[in-house]
Scaffold this motif. Structure first.
Motif, PDB file in Angstrom:
ATOM      1  N   THR A   1       0.869  -1.174   0.000  1.00  0.00           N
ATOM      2  CA  THR A   1       0.000   0.000   0.000  1.00  0.00           C
ATOM      3  C   THR A   1       0.907   1.225   0.000  1.00  0.00           C
ATOM      4  N   SER A   2       0.498   2.250  -0.711  1.00  0.00           N
ATOM      5  CA  SER A   2       1.345   3.432  -0.848  1.00  0.00           C
ATOM      6  C   SER A   2       0.484   4.663  -1.022  1.00  0.00           C
ATOM      7  N   ASP A   3       1.063   5.824  -0.710  1.00  0.00           N
ATOM      8  CA  ASP A   3       0.393   7.100  -0.960  1.00  0.00           C
ATOM      9  C   ASP A   3       0.744   7.662  -2.333  1.00  0.00           C
ATOM     10  N   ASP A   4       1.588   6.950  -3.082  1.00  0.00           N
ATOM     11  CA  ASP A   4       2.071   7.441  -4.365  1.00  0.00           C
ATOM     12  C   ASP A   4       1.711   6.466  -5.477  1.00  0.00           C
ATOM     13  N   THR A   5       0.821   6.884  -6.368  1.00  0.00           N
ATOM     14  CA  THR A   5       0.372   6.012  -7.453  1.00  0.00           C
ATOM     15  C   THR A   5       1.503   5.671  -8.418  1.00  0.00           C
ATOM     16  N   THR A   6       2.381   6.625  -8.692  1.00  0.00           N
ATOM     17  CA  THR A   6       3.486   6.360  -9.612  1.00  0.00           C
ATOM     18  C   THR A   6       4.345   5.204  -9.124  1.00  0.00           C
ATOM     19  N   SER A   7       4.594   5.146  -7.821  1.00  0.00           N
ATOM     20  CA  SER A   7       5.388   4.046  -7.266  1.00  0.00           C
ATOM     21  C   SER A   7       4.706   2.702  -7.501  1.00  0.00           C
ATOM     22  N   LEU A   8       3.383   2.668  -7.358  1.00  0.00           N
ATOM     23  CA  LEU A   8       2.646   1.418  -7.581  1.00  0.00           C
ATOM     24  C   LEU A   8       2.778   0.965  -9.037  1.00  0.00           C
ATOM     25  N   LEU A   9       2.720   1.918  -9.964  1.00  0.00           N
ATOM     26  CA  LEU A   9       2.857   1.580 -11.376  1.00  0.00           C
ATOM     27  C   LEU A   9       4.263   1.072 -11.687  1.00  0.00           C
ATOM     28  N   ILE A  10       5.256   1.657 -11.044  1.00  0.00           N
ATOM     29  CA  ILE A  10       6.633   1.197 -11.249  1.00  0.00           C
ATOM     30  C   ILE A  10       6.802  -0.224 -10.726  1.00  0.00           C
ATOM     31  N   TRP A  11       6.223  -0.503  -9.568  1.00  0.00           N
ATOM     32  CA  TRP A  11       6.281  -1.869  -9.015  1.00  0.00           C
ATOM     33  C   TRP A  11       5.616  -2.854  -9.971  1.00  0.00           C
ATOM     34  N   ALA A  12       4.477  -2.452 -10.534  1.00  0.00           N
ATOM     35  CA  ALA A  12       3.789  -3.326 -11.493  1.00  0.00           C
ATOM     36  C   ALA A  12       4.644  -3.546 -12.731  1.00  0.00           C
TER      37      ALA A  12
ATOM     38  N   ILE B   1      -4.003  -1.642  -8.771  1.00  0.00           N
ATOM     39  CA  ILE B   1      -5.385  -1.226  -9.003  1.00  0.00           C
ATOM     40  C   ILE B   1      -5.438   0.276  -8.764  1.00  0.00           C
ATOM     41  N   VAL B   2      -5.625   1.051  -9.833  1.00  0.00           N
ATOM     42  CA  VAL B   2      -5.478   2.511  -9.767  1.00  0.00           C
ATOM     43  C   VAL B   2      -6.568   3.186 -10.600  1.00  0.00           C
ATOM     44  N   PRO B   3      -6.830   4.490 -10.376  1.00  0.00           N
ATOM     45  CA  PRO B   3      -7.759   5.219 -11.251  1.00  0.00           C
ATOM     46  C   PRO B   3      -7.242   5.228 -12.688  1.00  0.00           C
ATOM     47  N   GLU B   4      -8.160   5.171 -13.640  1.00  0.00           N
ATOM     48  CA  GLU B   4      -7.773   4.995 -15.043  1.00  0.00           C
ATOM     49  C   GLU B   4      -6.863   6.105 -15.551  1.00  0.00           C
ATOM     50  N   THR B   5      -7.088   7.359 -15.126  1.00  0.00           N
ATOM     51  CA  THR B   5      -6.274   8.465 -15.641  1.00  0.00           C
ATOM     52  C   THR B   5      -4.826   8.377 -15.201  1.00  0.00           C
ATOM     53  N   THR B   6      -4.549   7.631 -14.133  1.00  0.00           N
ATOM     54  CA  THR B   6      -3.181   7.600 -13.611  1.00  0.00           C
ATOM     55  C   THR B   6      -2.247   6.736 -14.437  1.00  0.00           C
ATOM     56  N   VAL B   7      -2.770   5.900 -15.309  1.00  0.00           N
ATOM     57  CA  VAL B   7      -1.887   5.024 -16.082  1.00  0.00           C
ATOM     58  C   VAL B   7      -1.000   5.829 -17.026  1.00  0.00           C
TER      59      VAL B   7
END
Length: 293
Positions: free
Chosen positions: A218-229, A237-243
């Protein structure tokens, strides 16, 4: 306590050294040190701890740093409002926005707003919803763009259209014949990467689908989650605009079904707060632009 002393104090707090702060302020060190001594004497507390190489703030110093930033921002806003009254619609508009919308929705709308009000300049702060609320409550910004829910007893708001949450992973991470949608129960055996704000709602959806989520991060930073993915550590699992935060990404984006997950963003501002002319016109145009959405 003078405005000049607050500016001096903030310069010292930011520089970490009186010598560096003096250079930034284009004054010599002795008068700057003397002003800090006078300020501490007036307040009756120690604000900074001095060593040979650098200074650190005391607890009282941190409190004054926070308040001084708010006071100076309020002064700037007041001066802008006075100039607006004399010279027409001008001044500075202070906005805080969540990262995803700050890089997509806000620039497009500001382009239109700037064409109508070219004399207005902008101060845009980025952060997660919690940080934007902190800036709004402190008076550092006038308008915030955050994810719902919010405390509607404190804020006025304009809701934006619902946005899909999407599953993001490397193409071979999830076996699925459908490359655009994915049944939610298909992710039960995969490590999940989720934003802290959506942790409860995603857990609830997993329970509805009949499984307990395997949350890797779990993170407060969406970019970090995308990098991990992107590194293959799990599925985000993120809001569509963040991709779009990752350019030229090999990640596969799928909309979960059964159930679908949605999130809602909103433009908010404090109740019982008089907006600047710039902020009032911004909200008026925003309402008109989004009236049909």
């Amino acid at each position: 306590m003078e405005i000049r002393q607050l500016k001096y104090f903030l310069a010292i707090a930011e520089a970490g050294q009186i010598t560096k702060a003096a250079a930034r302020l284009h004054i010599t060190q002795p008068p700057l040190s003397q002003q800090m001594i006078l300020l501490e004497k007036e307040l009756g507390v120690q604000l900074i701890e001095r060593t040979k190489k650098h200074i650190t703030l005391t607890e009282s110093g941190y409190i004054l740093q926070n308040r001084a930033e708010q006071i100076l921002e309020l002064i700037h806003t007041t001066m802008d409002e006075i100039r607006e009254a004399a010279n027409g619609i001008s001044g500075k508009l202070t906005i805080g926005t969540i990262t995803s919308s700050g890089r997509s929705l806000i620039p497009e709308f500001i382009q239109k707003f700037h064409q109508t009000y070219p004399k207005i300049s902008f101060d845009v702060r980025l952060g997660d919803s919690r940080r934007i609320l902190e800036l709004l409550n402190a008076g550092v910004i006038e308008i915030g763009l955050v994810r719902l829910p919010i405390d509607i007893s404190l804020y006025n708001y304009i809701s934006l259209p619902q946005e899909n949450m999407v599953i993001v992973a490397l193409p071979d991470a999830i076996k699925s014949e459908d490359k655009e949608t994915l049944s939610f129960d298909k992710i039960k055996n995969y490590p999940l990467l989720i934003h802290r704000r959506y942790e409860t709602i995603i857990s609830d959806y997993c329970s509805q689908a009949g499984f307990e989520p395997n949350v890797l991060c779990t993170s407060d930073d969406t970019t970090s989650l995308l990098i991990w993915a992107k590194l293959g550590l799990g599925i985000a699992i993120v809001p569509e605009t963040t991709v779009n935060l990752l350019q030229d990404s090999p990640l596969l984006v799928q909309k979960p079904t059964s159930p679908a997950i949605v999130t809602v963003a909103a433009v908010i501002w404090l109740k019982k707060h008089t907006l600047s002319t710039a902020a009032a016109h911004f909200l008026e145009m925003f309402k008109e632009t989004n009236a049909g959405l």
